[in-house]
Design an enzyme around this catalytic site. Structure first.
Site, short mmCIF file in Angstrom:
data_model
loop_
_atom_site.label_atom_id
_atom_site.label_comp_id
_atom_site.label_asym_id
_atom_site.label_seq_id
_atom_site.Cartn_x
_atom_site.Cartn_y
_atom_site.Cartn_z
N ASP A 224 4.38 -43.67 34.03
CA ASP A 224 4.33 -42.27 34.46
C ASP A 224 5.68 -41.82 35.04
O ASP A 224 6.30 -42.54 35.82
CB ASP A 224 3.29 -42.08 35.56
CG ASP A 224 1.89 -42.51 35.16
OD1 ASP A 224 1.76 -43.49 34.41
OD2 ASP A 224 0.93 -41.88 35.63
N ASP A 256 3.28 -32.64 35.55
CA ASP A 256 2.43 -32.41 36.73
C ASP A 256 2.96 -33.19 37.94
O ASP A 256 3.69 -34.16 37.82
CB ASP A 256 0.97 -32.80 36.47
CG ASP A 256 0.23 -31.78 35.62
OD1 ASP A 256 0.66 -30.61 35.61
OD2 ASP A 256 -0.77 -32.15 34.98
N ARG A 257 2.53 -32.72 39.11
CA ARG A 257 2.95 -33.28 40.40
C ARG A 257 4.41 -32.94 40.71
O ARG A 257 4.69 -32.11 41.55
CB ARG A 257 2.73 -34.80 40.46
CG ARG A 257 1.29 -35.24 40.28
CD ARG A 257 0.46 -34.93 41.49
NE ARG A 257 -0.84 -35.58 41.44
CZ ARG A 257 -1.78 -35.41 42.36
NH1 ARG A 257 -1.58 -34.61 43.37
NH2 ARG A 257 -2.92 -36.03 42.25
N ASN A 285 -3.38 -38.74 30.54
CA ASN A 285 -4.46 -37.81 30.90
C ASN A 285 -3.93 -36.48 31.44
O ASN A 285 -4.64 -35.48 31.44
CB ASN A 285 -5.41 -38.45 31.91
CG ASN A 285 -4.74 -38.77 33.23
OD1 ASN A 285 -3.77 -39.54 33.27
ND2 ASN A 285 -5.23 -38.22 34.32
N HIS A 286 -2.65 -36.46 31.87
CA HIS A 286 -2.09 -35.20 32.37
C HIS A 286 -1.46 -34.35 31.26
O HIS A 286 -1.03 -33.23 31.55
CB HIS A 286 -1.06 -35.47 33.47
CG HIS A 286 -1.70 -35.62 34.82
ND1 HIS A 286 -1.83 -34.58 35.70
CD2 HIS A 286 -2.27 -36.69 35.41
CE1 HIS A 286 -2.45 -35.00 36.79
NE2 HIS A 286 -2.72 -36.28 36.64
N HIS A 334 -2.03 -45.39 27.80
CA HIS A 334 -1.84 -44.85 29.15
C HIS A 334 -2.87 -45.38 30.15
O HIS A 334 -2.51 -45.84 31.23
CB HIS A 334 -1.90 -43.32 29.13
CG HIS A 334 -1.71 -42.73 30.49
ND1 HIS A 334 -0.50 -42.73 31.13
CD2 HIS A 334 -2.59 -42.17 31.36
CE1 HIS A 334 -0.63 -42.19 32.33
NE2 HIS A 334 -1.88 -41.84 32.49
N ARG A 382 -12.22 -42.93 39.54
CA ARG A 382 -11.71 -41.57 39.35
C ARG A 382 -12.80 -40.55 39.06
O ARG A 382 -12.56 -39.35 39.12
CB ARG A 382 -10.71 -41.55 38.20
CG ARG A 382 -9.50 -42.44 38.41
CD ARG A 382 -8.61 -42.43 37.18
NE ARG A 382 -7.56 -43.42 37.28
CZ ARG A 382 -6.35 -43.18 37.79
NH1 ARG A 382 -6.06 -41.98 38.25
NH2 ARG A 382 -5.43 -44.13 37.83
N HIS A 409 -0.74 -45.08 34.52
CA HIS A 409 -1.88 -44.34 35.08
C HIS A 409 -2.13 -44.56 36.57
O HIS A 409 -2.85 -43.80 37.19
CB HIS A 409 -3.13 -44.73 34.27
CG HIS A 409 -4.33 -43.85 34.43
ND1 HIS A 409 -4.26 -42.48 34.53
CD2 HIS A 409 -5.66 -44.16 34.48
CE1 HIS A 409 -5.49 -41.98 34.62
NE2 HIS A 409 -6.35 -42.97 34.60
#
Length: 479
Positions: A224, A256-257, A285-286, A334, A382, A409
């Site tokens: 990531d 993201d983030r 997943n993002h 991922h 999650r 992940h």
């Protein structure tokens, strides 16, 4: 009345101290010890604190479990509804989130301003979701942007593509990275050209790309990056820019983030267009509409470009491969493995990946699941997919003739973790994640012919003073 345990109270306070230091794993450990020694309301408070720490660790499923345990004993515990609603909201489950916040709102008689604000946010999110459905057209994603209609202003001083895509050379990519380091953006016209071309390249690839690493070639796998552009550039500084002699695979969650997700994405796409064999990409997943709405990428793209460019990004995300196999020995994906036994690589090649990430099934498992120390399959921490044990990993790898699973992940303090008797590796390449986790980043180098993992760790570098989630809607800022 049950009296408080001094020992549990001490453990809870120690957990609170670790929470304030953003050491959420240690906080969870201390809250868990406190839960085991506490009783009555003291125990419920410890569970609530642990649920909050789980939310910070993105363990939304575990946060919901803690909240449910509280509510079994005390249906009037307001923070339990708040924690549960927060977890559902961060999973993009707006209807479930609204239900929990409404219960909290009833208990507070509509007097809690924060709960009221969350309900307002959720109402807006549901309205936008339903409005988007009402105007959706089947051919909308494929509707092209006419680049001839995009004017390049005279003062633009960044990289250009004036004639054809062959102008995207290694030198062009380096100029682009320097342009981004100066906090300038690639002009919309050239961003669209790159996105359209990389979409064509990705669409032609298999669901699981089968790649043979040439003997003695060093092949780098990164985890990531989450919009941390300046840390991405540091990877290239440490390890060298992508080239025929040093190809890279970035294993999803590019965006993201972090607040430079556009820059991360355009950099990786530029290298992919420059030479598809030196930059390899898998979906995380993002790379999805739902996550992008919550965690900043949607807001960032619309701030730096516009709605049409955002839709083009989503079209490209739906083209990303789901996994790689390297030299028929290593699988890179991922998230991880599957809710059922017997899944084969050949079956994965038949999936329809050109879509939004579903809530269940093999594609969701590949992007959302996590390893766990215990054997067997377990509910996901999650709230989506599963957690899989070492026995599940061994069985899948053996049945598919593979020796190693590399996945990402999850943030790891050292940037990586090896488990399942050395057959499952987690790699995470966003150091000091969200400017608060104090973790190292890492990447893996595989040498062709040997295919043994070599780990390189690195620390975060300084970046301009723009906080994480700068373009998000504050869904994630829960207290």
């Amino acid at each position: 009345m049950i009296s408080n345990s001094p020992e549990a109270e001490k453990l809870k306070e120690l957990g609170n101290e670790q929470f304030k230091l953003s050491n959420f794993p240690k906080a969870i450990e201390l809250y868990t010890a406190a839960v085991e020694k506490a009783a009555g309301n003291q125990r419920l408070v410890c569970l609530s604190n642990r649920a909050f720490a789980h939310i910070k660790m993105e363990n939304y499923g575990l946060a919901i479990i803690d909240a449910d345990e509280i509510l079994k004993e005390d249906s009037g515990f307001i923070k339990a509804y708040y924690r549960k609603g927060s977890a559902y909201l961060l999973l993009g489950k707006f209807d479930d989130a609204r239900k929990e916040f409404k219960r909290a709102d009833t208990l507070t008689q509509g007097k809690d301003a924060d709960i009221q604000a969350k309900l307002k946010q959720i109402k807006q999110a549901i309205y936008e979701r339903e409005f988007a459905k009402s105007i959706e057209r089947p051919d909308e994603a494929s509707e092209p942007i006419d680049i001839q209609d995009i004017h390049v202003e005279q003062g633009y001083d960044g990289p250009r593509i004036d004639n054809d895509i062959s102008e995207v050379t290694p030198e062009w990519c380096e100029n682009l990275m320097n342009h981004f380091k100066d906090q300038k953006k690639l002009h919309k016209k050239y961003a669209v050209i790159l996105l359209q071309k990389v979409g064509e390249i990705l669409k032609s690839q298999q669901n699981v790309v089968e790649y043979d690493v040439p003997k003695d070639l060093e092949f780098t796998v990164c985890g990531d990056t989450h919009g941390q552009f300046f840390d991405l550039i540091n990877i290239f500084k440490i390890n060298g820019n992508p080239s025929v002699k040093r190809p890279y695979l970035f294993n999803g969650d590019f965006v993201d983030r972090g607040s430079w997700s556009v820059e991360v994405m355009m950099t990786l796409f530029a290298w992919k267009v420059c030479n598809p064999d030196i930059m390899h990409l898998t979906r995380g997943n993002h790379e999805s509409r739902n996550m992008n709405k919550l965690y900043g990428f949607e807001g960032e793209v619309k701030h730096k470009y516009d709605d049409k460019v955002y839709e083009l990004f989503q079209t490209v995300f739906n083209c990303l491969p789901l996994a790689y196999t390297l030299s028929k020995q290593v699988m890179v994906v991922h998230g991880g493995l599957f809710s059922n036994d017997g899944v084969t690589i050949s079956e994965l090649q038949k999936l329809n990946r050109f879509r939004e990430i579903p809530e269940g099934g093999p594609m969701a498992d590949m992007l959302w699941s996590d390893p766990i120390k215990q054997n067997g399959r377990h509910p996901s921490k999650r709230g989506i997919s599963i957690s899989f044990g070492p026995d599940i990993a061994h069985k899948f790898l053996n049945e598919n003739g593979l020796s190693l699973l590399v996945r990402s992940h999850e943030m790891k303090d050292q940037g990586y973790e090896v488990e399942a008797d050395g057959r499952v590796i987690t790699i995470f390449s966003a150091p000091n994640y969200c400017d608060q986790m104090k973790n190292k980043g890492a990447f893996i180098i595989f040498k062709g012919g040997e295919m043994k993992p070599k780990f390189i760790q690195f620390d975060a570098v300084e970046h301009p003073k723009l906080p994480p989630m700068a373009y998000a809607r504050n869904y994630g800022m829960f207290m």
